[in-house]
Design a protein around this motif. Structure first.
Motif, PDB file in Angstrom:
ATOM      1  N   THR A 318       0.834  -1.203   0.000  1.00 38.31           N
ATOM      2  CA  THR A 318       0.000   0.000   0.000  1.00 38.31           C
ATOM      3  C   THR A 318       0.870   1.254   0.000  1.00 38.31           C
ATOM      4  N   MET A 319       1.999   1.179   0.697  1.00 37.81           N
ATOM      5  CA  MET A 319       2.939   2.296   0.660  1.00 37.81           C
ATOM      6  C   MET A 319       3.417   2.545  -0.764  1.00 37.81           C
ATOM      7  N   LEU A 320       3.764   1.468  -1.451  1.00 35.43           N
ATOM      8  CA  LEU A 320       4.213   1.607  -2.830  1.00 35.43           C
ATOM      9  C   LEU A 320       3.109   2.184  -3.705  1.00 35.43           C
ATOM     10  N   GLU A 321       1.886   1.750  -3.487  1.00 31.30           N
ATOM     11  CA  GLU A 321       0.763   2.278  -4.262  1.00 31.30           C
ATOM     12  C   GLU A 321       0.629   3.788  -4.037  1.00 31.30           C
ATOM     13  N   ALA A 366      10.796   4.436   3.603  1.00 35.57           N
ATOM     14  CA  ALA A 366      10.181   3.490   2.666  1.00 35.57           C
ATOM     15  C   ALA A 366      10.382   3.952   1.229  1.00 35.57           C
ATOM     16  N   PHE A 367      10.207   5.237   0.993  1.00 31.85           N
ATOM     17  CA  PHE A 367      10.352   5.748  -0.373  1.00 31.85           C
ATOM     18  C   PHE A 367      11.796   5.643  -0.844  1.00 31.85           C
ATOM     19  N   ILE A 400      10.919  -2.024   0.647  1.00 26.76           N
ATOM     20  CA  ILE A 400      10.180  -1.242   1.635  1.00 26.76           C
ATOM     21  C   ILE A 400      10.023  -2.040   2.935  1.00 26.76           C
ATOM     22  N   ALA A 401       9.668  -3.318   2.796  1.00 27.32           N
ATOM     23  CA  ALA A 401       9.471  -4.171   3.979  1.00 27.32           C
ATOM     24  C   ALA A 401      10.750  -4.258   4.798  1.00 27.32           C
ATOM     25  N   THR A 402      11.881  -4.406   4.100  1.00 27.32           N
ATOM     26  CA  THR A 402      13.162  -4.490   4.810  1.00 27.32           C
ATOM     27  C   THR A 402      13.476  -3.172   5.510  1.00 27.32           C
ATOM     28  N   ILE A 404      11.537  -0.812   6.655  1.00 33.44           N
ATOM     29  CA  ILE A 404      10.719  -0.442   7.805  1.00 33.44           C
ATOM     30  C   ILE A 404      10.598  -1.582   8.827  1.00 33.44           C
ATOM     31  N   GLY A 405      11.358  -2.660   8.566  1.00 33.05           N
ATOM     32  CA  GLY A 405      11.409  -3.752   9.519  1.00 33.05           C
ATOM     33  C   GLY A 405      10.189  -4.652   9.526  1.00 33.05           C
ATOM     34  N   ARG A 406       9.598  -4.858   8.347  1.00 36.93           N
ATOM     35  CA  ARG A 406       8.448  -5.753   8.265  1.00 36.93           C
ATOM     36  C   ARG A 406       8.776  -6.878   7.272  1.00 36.93           C
ATOM     37  N   HIS A 407       9.475  -7.862   7.724  1.00 35.20           N
ATOM     38  CA  HIS A 407       9.887  -8.955   6.845  1.00 35.20           C
ATOM     39  C   HIS A 407       8.772 -10.016   6.757  1.00 35.20           C
TER      40      HIS A 407
END
Length: 407
Positions: A318-321, A366-367, A400-402, A404-407
């Protein structure tokens, strides 16, 4: 031929402010004599000339007579017989109707220096009502000078209300409204411009989308100020305090327009106000002739500002979107404008001015991770066409997941 320094240059000098522009009035000269003296004519509606050395504007003293509506409804008269006092008394405010000759002599027929000392914005004559642009200029002066202790004279406020009642304000052309608004937005306390317009009744005519927010309630838990209009102007004030650019300040003005469309049974919540506000922001921008980049930023901020508020809850996809929807990969400044308004949105609430707000850091992290993914290795690996786009999206989500620490 005599020349006098007039208006804002003297006003700002006496207030101890920087003087950026110096304007002059010339008495006892004809256009032909000005040209013969080396001045270059540039005026369209009345004779204005540029000094050949300083390039400062020199206007022949003039009088004016109203014969139509709006800013262009005037007939001007210039001539060697027009006195300096005749020119000064046709001006808008007493603090602008002062002149000083090259010999240092001050001419002040309207008591402008006294009003400067007393911090009063006062009209020169009842003819003030004949030019609706003066209403906007006064609101802009108020935004600029109220922090210095200036107030609007009661009789002048009465004239502003009369301009609204008579319909004179309805003859303002959009480009003049935007020109004055743009300048007001860049003052240190631009919200005062809109508060004055509301007090005299002009806000409903010129910015109905903003005016409609006043009286619309919000949840007191999140908005101790309760009123949506008050909140919007608090947000605008925060963008000015952060020295944000014009696009962010205008977007702050527009970002909650949709709250005026919230059905009564939904209040005090405002589900869906983001999408509802986009056509209102667009309508306002279209009506005023707002420049394209500023207009687009306002629409994007209106639509997506709550996504930044929920940045810690959003999935990487969703961040990427979000980044794609605002075209951030090609125009990264759009993300910064969005973040600026979101920060102002959080802090533009009573008692929330110092609230910690970490979402911008998450958004930028993230960006940056997504932006670092290059499509060239994907093409080198043999991917073609749509395959590259799909792989690029997967890699960006993973990055992005890496980050922000959401693997």
């Amino acid at each position: 031929m005599q020349r006098y320094l007039v208006g804002g240059a003297l006003r700002d000098e006496w207030l101890g402010l920087p003087v950026s522009d110096r304007d002059w009035v010339v008495v006892g000269a004809t256009p032909e004599e000005m040209v013969a003296a080396g001045y270059r004519p540039v005026g369209r509606d009345f004779p204005v000339f540029l000094d050949p050395e300083t390039k400062e504007e020199h206007a022949l003293a003039r009088t004016e007579r109203k014969q139509g509506h709006g800013y262009h409804g005037f007939v001007f008269h210039t001539g060697a017989d027009v006195r300096l006092e005749d020119d000064l008394v046709r001006r808008d405010l007493t603090i602008n109707a002062i002149a000083r000759g090259d010999d240092g002599q001050v001419v002040d027929p309207c008591g402008g220096r006294t009003d400067l000392q007393n911090r009063v914005l006062r009209h020169v004559s009842p003819a003030f009502v004949e030019d609706p642009v003066r209403l906007l200029r006064l609101a802009r002066y108020y935004a600029r000078f109220a922090p210095l202790g200036f107030r609007v004279a009661d009789e002048t406020m009465a004239l502003l209300r009369e301009m609204v009642r008579s319909g004179e304000v309805d003859h303002l052309v959009p480009e003049r409204v935007w020109a004055e608004t743009e300048r007001a937005l860049m003052h240190d306390e631009p919200q005062l411009f809109f508060y004055l317009l509301r007090e005299c009744g002009a806000l409903a005519r010129l910015f109905p989308e903003l005016d409609n927010l006043f009286g619309v309630i919000q949840p007191i838990r999140h908005h101790p100020e309760i009123d949506s209009g008050v909140h919007t102007l608090l947000v605008l004030g925060q963008t000015a305090a952060a020295n944000d650019p014009l696009a962010a300040r205008y977007a702050a003005l527009c970002h909650d327009y949709g709250k005026a469309r919230t059905p009564a049974h939904v209040l005090p919540g405002h589900r869906g106000h983001e999408a509802a506000g986009v056509p209102l922001a667009e309508a306002c921008s279209e009506r005023l002739g707002v420049p394209k980049a500023v207009r687009e930023a306002a629409a994007l901020v209106t639509r997506w500002h709550t996504h930044v508020h929920r940045m810690h809850e959003l999935r990487p996809a969703t961040m990427l979107e979000l980044f794609e929807r605002i075209d951030a990969f090609r125009r990264p400044e759009r993300l910064e404008i969005l973040i600026a308004v979101c920060s102002a949105d959080v802090h533009g609430r009573l008692g929330f001015e110092q609230r910690q707000y970490d979402q911008p850091a998450t958004a930028r992290r993230a960006f940056a991770a997504a932006q670092a993914i290059d499509a060239k290795p994907l093409a080198a690996a043999g991917l073609r066409g749509a395959q590259i786009g799909e792989a690029l999206k997967r890699e960006r989500i993973r990055a992005i997941a890496t980050a922000i620490g959401r693997h």
